[in-house]
Design a protein around this motif. Structure first.
Motif, PDB file in Angstrom:
ATOM      1  N   SER A   1       0.855  -1.183   0.000  1.00 29.83           N
ATOM      2  CA  SER A   1       0.000   0.000   0.000  1.00 29.83           C
ATOM      3  C   SER A   1       0.894   1.238   0.000  1.00 29.83           C
ATOM      4  O   SER A   1       1.869   1.295   0.748  1.00 29.83           O
ATOM      5  CB  SER A   1      -0.900   0.014   1.238  1.00 29.83           C
ATOM      6  N   ILE A   2       0.564   2.182  -0.840  1.00 32.35           N
ATOM      7  CA  ILE A   2       1.389   3.386  -0.930  1.00 32.35           C
ATOM      8  C   ILE A   2       0.540   4.603  -0.580  1.00 32.35           C
ATOM      9  O   ILE A   2      -0.677   4.613  -0.745  1.00 32.35           O
ATOM     10  CB  ILE A   2       2.036   3.545  -2.318  1.00 32.35           C
ATOM     11  N   TYR A   3       1.229   5.648  -0.112  1.00 32.07           N
ATOM     12  CA  TYR A   3       0.541   6.832   0.387  1.00 32.07           C
ATOM     13  C   TYR A   3       1.098   8.094  -0.263  1.00 32.07           C
ATOM     14  O   TYR A   3       1.222   9.132   0.385  1.00 32.07           O
ATOM     15  CB  TYR A   3       0.663   6.894   1.912  1.00 32.07           C
ATOM     16  N   ASN A   4       1.410   7.989  -1.557  1.00 35.24           N
ATOM     17  CA  ASN A   4       1.993   9.126  -2.267  1.00 35.24           C
ATOM     18  C   ASN A   4       1.100  10.351  -2.220  1.00 35.24           C
ATOM     19  O   ASN A   4       1.562  11.479  -2.047  1.00 35.24           O
ATOM     20  CB  ASN A   4       2.269   8.761  -3.722  1.00 35.24           C
ATOM     21  N   GLY A   5      -0.210  10.136  -2.407  1.00 35.84           N
ATOM     22  CA  GLY A   5      -1.138  11.256  -2.410  1.00 35.84           C
ATOM     23  C   GLY A   5      -1.199  11.958  -1.071  1.00 35.84           C
ATOM     24  O   GLY A   5      -1.193  13.191  -0.993  1.00 35.84           O
ATOM     25  N   GLY A   6      -1.247  11.169   0.010  1.00 36.60           N
ATOM     26  CA  GLY A   6      -1.277  11.760   1.344  1.00 36.60           C
ATOM     27  C   GLY A   6      -0.021  12.541   1.642  1.00 36.60           C
ATOM     28  O   GLY A   6      -0.077  13.625   2.256  1.00 36.60           O
ATOM     29  N   VAL A   7       1.127  12.024   1.217  1.00 39.79           N
ATOM     30  CA  VAL A   7       2.394  12.717   1.456  1.00 39.79           C
ATOM     31  C   VAL A   7       2.440  14.039   0.692  1.00 39.79           C
ATOM     32  O   VAL A   7       2.862  15.072   1.228  1.00 39.79           O
ATOM     33  CB  VAL A   7       3.587  11.817   1.054  1.00 39.79           C
ATOM     34  N   GLU A   8       1.999  14.033  -0.574  1.00 35.72           N
ATOM     35  CA  GLU A   8       1.991  15.268  -1.351  1.00 35.72           C
ATOM     36  C   GLU A   8       1.035  16.294  -0.735  1.00 35.72           C
ATOM     37  O   GLU A   8       1.326  17.493  -0.724  1.00 35.72           O
ATOM     38  CB  GLU A   8       1.588  14.981  -2.806  1.00 35.72           C
ATOM     39  N   ALA A   9      -0.108  15.831  -0.221  1.00 33.19           N
ATOM     40  CA  ALA A   9      -1.043  16.753   0.434  1.00 33.19           C
ATOM     41  C   ALA A   9      -0.412  17.375   1.673  1.00 33.19           C
ATOM     42  O   ALA A   9      -0.526  18.595   1.903  1.00 33.19           O
ATOM     43  CB  ALA A   9      -2.328  16.010   0.803  1.00 33.19           C
ATOM     44  N   ILE A  10       0.268  16.558   2.480  1.00 30.06           N
ATOM     45  CA  ILE A  10       0.943  17.074   3.676  1.00 30.06           C
ATOM     46  C   ILE A  10       2.046  18.052   3.284  1.00 30.06           C
ATOM     47  O   ILE A  10       2.219  19.109   3.903  1.00 30.06           O
ATOM     48  CB  ILE A  10       1.505  15.910   4.514  1.00 30.06           C
ATOM     49  N   CYS A  11       2.806  17.707   2.234  1.00 27.72           N
ATOM     50  CA  CYS A  11       3.876  18.596   1.756  1.00 27.72           C
ATOM     51  C   CYS A  11       3.316  19.959   1.370  1.00 27.72           C
ATOM     52  O   CYS A  11       3.898  21.003   1.707  1.00 27.72           O
ATOM     53  CB  CYS A  11       4.568  17.976   0.544  1.00 27.72           C
ATOM     54  N   THR A  12       2.195  19.946   0.658  1.00 28.09           N
ATOM     55  CA  THR A  12       1.601  21.205   0.225  1.00 28.09           C
ATOM     56  C   THR A  12       1.149  22.037   1.410  1.00 28.09           C
ATOM     57  O   THR A  12       1.382  23.250   1.474  1.00 28.09           O
ATOM     58  CB  THR A  12       0.409  20.938  -0.705  1.00 28.09           C
ATOM     59  N   LEU A  13       0.513  21.389   2.396  1.00 25.04           N
ATOM     60  CA  LEU A  13       0.036  22.110   3.574  1.00 25.04           C
ATOM     61  C   LEU A  13       1.193  22.664   4.396  1.00 25.04           C
ATOM     62  O   LEU A  13       1.186  23.837   4.801  1.00 25.04           O
ATOM     63  CB  LEU A  13      -0.832  21.187   4.429  1.00 25.04           C
ATOM     64  N   VAL A  14       2.205  21.821   4.658  1.00 20.83           N
ATOM     65  CA  VAL A  14       3.356  22.269   5.450  1.00 20.83           C
ATOM     66  C   VAL A  14       4.125  23.352   4.699  1.00 20.83           C
ATOM     67  O   VAL A  14       4.531  24.370   5.277  1.00 20.83           O
ATOM     68  CB  VAL A  14       4.274  21.075   5.789  1.00 20.83           C
ATOM     69  N   GLY A  15       4.319  23.133   3.402  1.00 22.03           N
ATOM     70  CA  GLY A  15       5.040  24.114   2.606  1.00 22.03           C
ATOM     71  C   GLY A  15       4.316  25.443   2.518  1.00 22.03           C
ATOM     72  O   GLY A  15       4.936  26.509   2.616  1.00 22.03           O
ATOM     73  N   SER A  16       2.989  25.406   2.339  1.00 24.29           N
ATOM     74  CA  SER A  16       2.224  26.646   2.271  1.00 24.29           C
ATOM     75  C   SER A  16       2.219  27.362   3.614  1.00 24.29           C
ATOM     76  O   SER A  16       2.264  28.597   3.668  1.00 24.29           O
ATOM     77  CB  SER A  16       0.791  26.365   1.808  1.00 24.29           C
ATOM     78  N   ALA A  17       2.179  26.604   4.712  1.00 25.86           N
ATOM     79  CA  ALA A  17       2.253  27.211   6.042  1.00 25.86           C
ATOM     80  C   ALA A  17       3.607  27.887   6.244  1.00 25.86           C
ATOM     81  O   ALA A  17       3.697  29.000   6.785  1.00 25.86           O
ATOM     82  CB  ALA A  17       2.013  26.162   7.122  1.00 25.86           C
ATOM     83  N   ALA A  18       4.669  27.210   5.792  1.00 29.55           N
ATOM     84  CA  ALA A  18       6.012  27.802   5.902  1.00 29.55           C
ATOM     85  C   ALA A  18       6.114  29.068   5.063  1.00 29.55           C
ATOM     86  O   ALA A  18       6.674  30.080   5.499  1.00 29.55           O
ATOM     87  CB  ALA A  18       7.063  26.788   5.465  1.00 29.55           C
ATOM     88  N   ALA A  19       5.550  28.997   3.841  1.00 27.41           N
ATOM     89  CA  ALA A  19       5.585  30.168   2.971  1.00 27.41           C
ATOM     90  C   ALA A  19       4.752  31.314   3.546  1.00 27.41           C
ATOM     91  O   ALA A  19       5.145  32.483   3.497  1.00 27.41           O
ATOM     92  CB  ALA A  19       5.081  29.796   1.583  1.00 27.41           C
ATOM     93  N   PHE A  20       3.593  30.980   4.109  1.00 27.87           N
ATOM     94  CA  PHE A  20       2.710  31.993   4.689  1.00 27.87           C
ATOM     95  C   PHE A  20       3.378  32.680   5.874  1.00 27.87           C
ATOM     96  O   PHE A  20       3.192  33.880   6.104  1.00 27.87           O
ATOM     97  CB  PHE A  20       1.398  31.338   5.133  1.00 27.87           C
ATOM     98  N   SER A  21       4.179  31.929   6.625  1.00 26.23           N
ATOM     99  CA  SER A  21       4.819  32.490   7.825  1.00 26.23           C
ATOM    100  C   SER A  21       5.860  33.540   7.492  1.00 26.23           C
ATOM    101  O   SER A  21       6.218  34.354   8.358  1.00 26.23           O
ATOM    102  CB  SER A  21       5.474  31.364   8.636  1.00 26.23           C
ATOM    103  N   VAL A  22       6.343  33.533   6.240  1.00 26.49           N
ATOM    104  CA  VAL A  22       7.376  34.503   5.857  1.00 26.49           C
ATOM    105  C   VAL A  22       6.885  35.923   6.077  1.00 26.49           C
ATOM    106  O   VAL A  22       7.643  36.809   6.499  1.00 26.49           O
ATOM    107  CB  VAL A  22       7.787  34.286   4.385  1.00 26.49           C
ATOM    108  N   GLY A  23       5.604  36.169   5.794  1.00 24.73           N
ATOM    109  CA  GLY A  23       5.062  37.511   5.937  1.00 24.73           C
ATOM    110  C   GLY A  23       5.020  38.011   7.362  1.00 24.73           C
ATOM    111  O   GLY A  23       4.836  39.210   7.604  1.00 24.73           O
ATOM    112  N   TYR A  24       5.199  37.111   8.338  1.00 21.76           N
ATOM    113  CA  TYR A  24       5.111  37.497   9.746  1.00 21.76           C
ATOM    114  C   TYR A  24       6.453  37.390  10.463  1.00 21.76           C
ATOM    115  O   TYR A  24       6.527  37.627  11.655  1.00 21.76           O
ATOM    116  CB  TYR A  24       4.063  36.628  10.453  1.00 21.76           C
ATOM    117  N   ILE A  25       7.491  37.008   9.744  1.00 20.95           N
ATOM    118  CA  ILE A  25       8.817  36.907  10.343  1.00 20.95           C
ATOM    119  C   ILE A  25       9.541  38.227  10.153  1.00 20.95           C
ATOM    120  O   ILE A  25       9.797  38.650   9.022  1.00 20.95           O
ATOM    121  CB  ILE A  25       9.631  35.754   9.710  1.00 20.95           C
ATOM    122  N   LYS A  26       9.827  38.897  11.238  1.00 22.77           N
ATOM    123  CA  LYS A  26      10.491  40.197  11.174  1.00 22.77           C
ATOM    124  C   LYS A  26      12.002  39.997  11.243  1.00 22.77           C
ATOM    125  O   LYS A  26      12.589  39.904  12.313  1.00 22.77           O
ATOM    126  CB  LYS A  26      10.013  41.097  12.322  1.00 22.77           C
TER     127      LYS A  26
END
Length: 476
Positions: A298-323
């Motif tokens: 059983s493989i979970y490629n889709g779940g991993v890509e979804a997590i990557c997108t969420l974590v990556g977007s959260a990291a990218a979003f945080s840039v605007g609040y890092i002084k």
């Protein structure tokens, strides 16, 4: 109908909404996380060696070949035709995946997908040609969010269909074909920009945008050969005048983009890191299949890509609040997070656990998305939109050139043709070199900043000269 026309050509909400919807559906590709298992499975029956050393490199070579012509055509044709073309080729992609058998069809598919990826520049640049500058930031946020939402929904849907419903990969590809047909349909609803950024034709404000004297030449009739027979029409884009203007604008934008040493270093990281990221992204499914064969597990490629997108977007979003004063610490941050990426790639290469490999990929992708967001912001905030579009194209072309060189040497069967594990060791070493380069450069930049005297404060040599002068005057 008049209201719709008014919204199309004078408002910013309509084009932003349509482009956001297009971005959502175009990036919602449930089949993408399971592409490798589908190709090496019974439907296509392509060997892993052929996939690694022959088929996937074709996309890299084709992408390099079409990127620069597409970049010029994007502005010349005013964006929308290229977005429509992208939608058409996305549909064609999944028609080939669903119904075309054989290695030859998959070879055509790789070229087809190269056209899709090369037209991304039209998608990213279109919005800035149809909305007021005051709305750039908000419109960009909506579009980026729509793209990330599409990727997340597509990957999550695929994983649910495979794990819970037991849907075969073929039917996931047909579902993706239907979704891409929707994006193709939406592309026709985009309003047509009146002019490009460089190929502007003769417009009333053209002279004000070019500070090199074109308006004076035009007003005085001093342009050579400016007679009735070759005077460009309003909004035209094929005259020699317009071509010359575009050439001058391109050259000015190029000089502005790379006149700052700091922007050159940011662009250098963009090109180097994106080349390595592209290789890892393209071949990660082969690594997963090597560790845990999809035919028996059983493989979970889709779940991993979804997590990557969420974590990556959260990291990218945080840039605007890092002084952080990025002009001081930015290059050091590039080096530090590149080191994190290098460690993640080495983890993927050395581990025999699929879960550790998944975790390494999440860390690698999140760190890259964080850094590319910082880099994009730093470049865009210091340049005009015309320069940013050109810089984006040049940096992408440089990254793709490096990626092509790596593919030709490391992967192509006519050269080294390395196995997948050895490939990832090479990519880890490559990211280590990037990390060392920017750690050294970042340490130098930070040290130079803190050793530099504050404005109005004399440096040590000036202090010594002043003291010697006072002593001399006292002795006199």
């Amino acid at each position: 109908m008049n209201l719709l026309t008014k919204l199309k050509y004078s408002g910013w909400v309509y084009p932003t909404a349509i482009l956001s919807l297009y971005g959502f559906f175009a990036n919602c590709r449930p089949a993408e996380p399971f592409l490798t298992p589908y190709l090496i499975g019974p439907y296509k029956n392509i060997s892993e060696d052929a996939l690694t050393n022959y088929l996937f490199p074709i996309w890299t070579y084709s992408y390099l070949a079409v990127l620069f012509p597409v970049f010029l055509l994007t502005d010349f044709l005013r964006y929308k035709p290229l977005i429509v073309l992208q939608g058409l080729f996305l549909v064609t992609n999944y028609i080939l995946l669903c119904f075309a058998p054989g290695l030859l069809a998959m070879t055509v598919l790789q070229f087809n997908y190269a056209v899709v990826t090369s037209t991304d520049v039209a998608y990213f640049s279109y919005i800035y040609s149809v909305i007021p500058e005051a709305r750039y930031q908000r419109a960009t946020g909506y579009i980026r969010s729509a793209m990330l939402a599409g990727s997340t929904v597509g990957a999550t849907l695929a994983q649910l269909l495979v794990s819970l419903a037991g849907v075969e990969y073929f039917y996931i590809n047909t579902i993706t074909l239907g979704i891409q047909s929707m994006s193709f349909f939406l592309s026709f609803w985009l309003p047509m920009p009146k002019q490009g950024m460089f190929f502007r034709g003769r417009t009333p404000d053209m002279g004000s945008k070019d500070q090199q004297g074109w308006a004076v030449e035009e007003a005085s009739g001093a342009v050579s050969g400016a007679g009735p027979e070759n005077t460009p029409e309003e909004g035209g884009c094929c005259s020699w005048y317009d071509m010359a203007y575009a050439g001058r604008m391109l050259w000015r934008s190029f000089r502005e983009s790379y006149s700052s040493k700091r922007l050159v270093y940011w662009s250098l990281w963009w090109a180097l890191a994106t080349a390595g990221y592209g290789q890892v992204f393209n071949y990660i499914q082969l690594m997963w299949d090597h560790i845990e064969p999809s035919s028996t597990s059983s493989i979970y490629n889709g779940g991993v890509e979804a997590i990557c997108t969420l974590v990556g977007s959260a990291a990218a979003f945080s840039v605007g609040y890092i002084k952080v004063p990025w002009d001081v610490w930015g290059e050091l941050a590039l080096g530090m997070f590149s080191a994190v990426g290098a460690g993640a790639v080495f983890l993927m290469a050395f581990t025999s656990s699929i879960w550790a490999c998944y975790a390494g990929y999440v860390i690698f992708k999140a760190s890259y998305m964080l850094l590319i967001t910082i880099t994009t912001f730093q470049i865009a905030s210091n340049l005009s939109m015309e320069c940013y579009a050109l810089t984006f194209g040049i940096n992408t072309f440089a990254a793709l050139t490096l990626q092509t060189i790596m593919t030709a040497i490391v992967i192509d069967k006519t050269a080294l043709g390395l196995d997948i594990v050895t490939q990832f060791l090479v990519y880890g070493s490559y990211y280590t070199a990037i990390s060392v380069l920017f750690l050294v450069r970042g340490a130098y930049t930070a040290g130079e900043h803190y050793c530099r005297p504050e404005p109005g404060e004399p440096n040590q040599e000036s202090k010594q000269d002043t003291e010697l002068q006072d002593i001399s005057e006292h002795q006199l």
